[in-house]
Design a protein around this motif. Structure first.
Motif, PDB file in Angstrom:
ATOM      1  N   TYR A 197      44.949  42.226  35.651  1.00  0.00           N
ATOM      2  CA  TYR A 197      46.066  41.583  34.954  1.00  0.00           C
ATOM      3  C   TYR A 197      47.421  42.064  35.477  1.00  0.00           C
ATOM      4  O   TYR A 197      48.373  41.281  35.578  1.00  0.00           O
ATOM      5  N   ALA A 198      47.495  43.346  35.842  1.00  0.00           N
ATOM      6  CA  ALA A 198      48.757  43.875  36.368  1.00  0.00           C
ATOM      7  C   ALA A 198      49.111  43.232  37.705  1.00  0.00           C
ATOM      8  O   ALA A 198      50.273  42.892  37.963  1.00  0.00           O
ATOM      9  N   GLN A 199      48.102  43.026  38.565  1.00  0.00           N
ATOM     10  CA  GLN A 199      48.376  42.493  39.900  1.00  0.00           C
ATOM     11  C   GLN A 199      48.470  40.969  39.922  1.00  0.00           C
ATOM     12  O   GLN A 199      49.322  40.406  40.610  1.00  0.00           O
ATOM     13  N   GLU A 200      47.587  40.289  39.203  1.00  0.00           N
ATOM     14  CA  GLU A 200      47.553  38.832  39.279  1.00  0.00           C
ATOM     15  C   GLU A 200      48.563  38.159  38.348  1.00  0.00           C
ATOM     16  O   GLU A 200      48.967  37.028  38.594  1.00  0.00           O
ATOM     17  N   PHE A 201      48.978  38.864  37.298  1.00  0.00           N
ATOM     18  CA  PHE A 201      49.932  38.274  36.362  1.00  0.00           C
ATOM     19  C   PHE A 201      51.221  39.086  36.271  1.00  0.00           C
ATOM     20  O   PHE A 201      52.317  38.530  36.357  1.00  0.00           O
ATOM     21  N   GLY A 202      51.086  40.411  36.120  1.00  0.00           N
ATOM     22  CA  GLY A 202      52.271  41.249  35.936  1.00  0.00           C
ATOM     23  C   GLY A 202      53.237  41.193  37.104  1.00  0.00           C
ATOM     24  O   GLY A 202      54.449  41.255  36.915  1.00  0.00           O
TER      25      GLY A 202
END
Length: 379
Positions: free
Chosen positions: A209-214
């Motif tokens: 979630y941090a890499q793909e969205f954040g």
């Protein structure tokens, strides 16, 4: 837990690639293309590649403290030792000095981990040969008892930061898979059994979630944050820290995810199957304390128990509304092609957040060109 080991082992590599982003870099691309039928070969392939790259840069050297008798003074003179030499009529000076050496804890952990891997019967010969060749450069490095290593005490700085992923892989392998069978002997047990993938499972979901969205959607946050207790009198002595696995925040919405990797999702009592009570109590406590912290701001707080799917016939897919908050129980199926796993994780975001604009997400894994074109989707 799974039916197709080749799929889930490949997915472990992808999960590791999110947990340790260095695996997405070009030197490791060849690993993604290899088929793995057991976890030991996967770990051996990663370590062989990583140690080979480290050898090109040079093994990390650190100052080690030495006290020894010498005929030529080096460092500081150790007076008690020198006096003892004189009394025993030895023509030597006891010296106390520091020396740059490859025989330090970081290299000792790597060497001992590789030796442990080399003892595994299911390790392919090509990885054995490569690791044995690399160990020739560790001839001056001692073996250590891996059970005594305190990874939490290890600190990285500019000169040894390249070891961070290698030692993390070693720690994951050692702490999750090491069992004593007979005095002085070790073996690696099935990495996929029980809760032994729990730490990787949690870290993977957070980093996904941090890499793909954040990093791609402004205002979207993915963190493993702490939630303060909302106390009436402010006295919180002896209360445990509420540390979330994953906290997603966007706009006026927060989703707290508790990632669970168990052999069994359900607990049975009087022939009635229910969720593990402690898990529900925990996520409910997280949600209500976070909700109280943002009360009056219009901020919405939800919670989710996200279990790794098992072979159990009953698969949870439940949404509950408890005291004004939504708490859901879902599963993530790790026994499928990774793009499907990503799609399940994306759906969680779509179901809980009102993204301001439609976004196109493309996985950042080192897939081949043809396959990678299939991994972009609208969010």
């Amino acid at each position: 837990m799974t039916k197709d080991r080749s799929i889930v082992i490949k997915n472990i590599y992808y999960m590791l690639s999110y947990a340790f982003t260095i695996l997405k870099q070009s030197p490791y691309e060849t690993i993604e293309k290899e088929p793995f039928d057991n976890i030991n070969n996967l770990f051996a392939a990663i370590l062989a590649k990583g140690i080979g790259l480290q050898l090109k840069q040079g093994l990390y050297r650190a100052y080690t403290h030495r006290v020894e008798n010498r005929h030529v003074v080096r460092g500081k003179i150790n007076l008690p030792g020198t006096m003892k030499n004189r009394l025993q009529h030895r023509l030597a000076v006891t010296c106390d000095y520091g020396e740059l050496s490859e025989d330090n804890l970081l290299n000792q952990i790597l060497k001992s981990t590789v030796i442990l891997l080399l003892k595994q019967k299911d390790l392919q010969n090509k990885y054995k040969a490569e690791l044995k060749k690399e160990m020739l450069f560790f001839s001056n490095v001692a073996e250590i008892d891996l059970k005594q290593v305190r990874f939490s005490d290890i600190r990285f700085q500019r000169n040894n930061r390249t070891y961070q992923m290698l030692l993390a892989i070693s720690q994951l392998l050692i702490e999750s898979s090491l069992l004593t069978t007979e005095p002085g002997e070790y073996r690696l047990m099935g990495f996929l059994d029980g809760q032994r993938m729990c730490r990787l499972y949690e870290k993977f979901i957070l980093e996904y979630y941090a890499q793909e969205f954040g990093r791609r959607i402004k205002g979207f946050s993915a963190r493993a944050s702490q939630i303060p207790w909302q106390l009436d009198d402010g006295f919180g002595a002896l209360l445990p820290i509420m540390q979330t696995d994953i906290t997603l925040t966007y706009g006026g919405q927060t989703l707290i995810i508790d990632a669970k990797y168990y052999e069994r999702i359900w607990q049975s009592r009087f022939d009635v199957e229910t969720f593990h009570s402690g898990n529900l109590y925990q996520i409910f406590t997280y949600v209500k304390n976070k909700d109280a912290a943002v009360a009056g701001t219009g901020h919405q707080v939800s919670g989710m128990l996200l279990y790794a799917k098992t072979d159990e016939d009953l698969v949870p897919d439940n949404v509950y509304h408890m005291s004004g908050n939504q708490i859901s129980v879902k599963t993530l199926d790790l026994n499928q092609a990774f793009p499907k796993i990503a799609e399940q994780l994306d759906d969680i975001v779509k179901d809980h957040f009102d993204l301001a604009t439609s976004s196109v997400i493309c996985l950042t894994l080192p897939f081949g060109k043809q396959e990678k074109s299939l991994l972009c989707r609208n969010i």
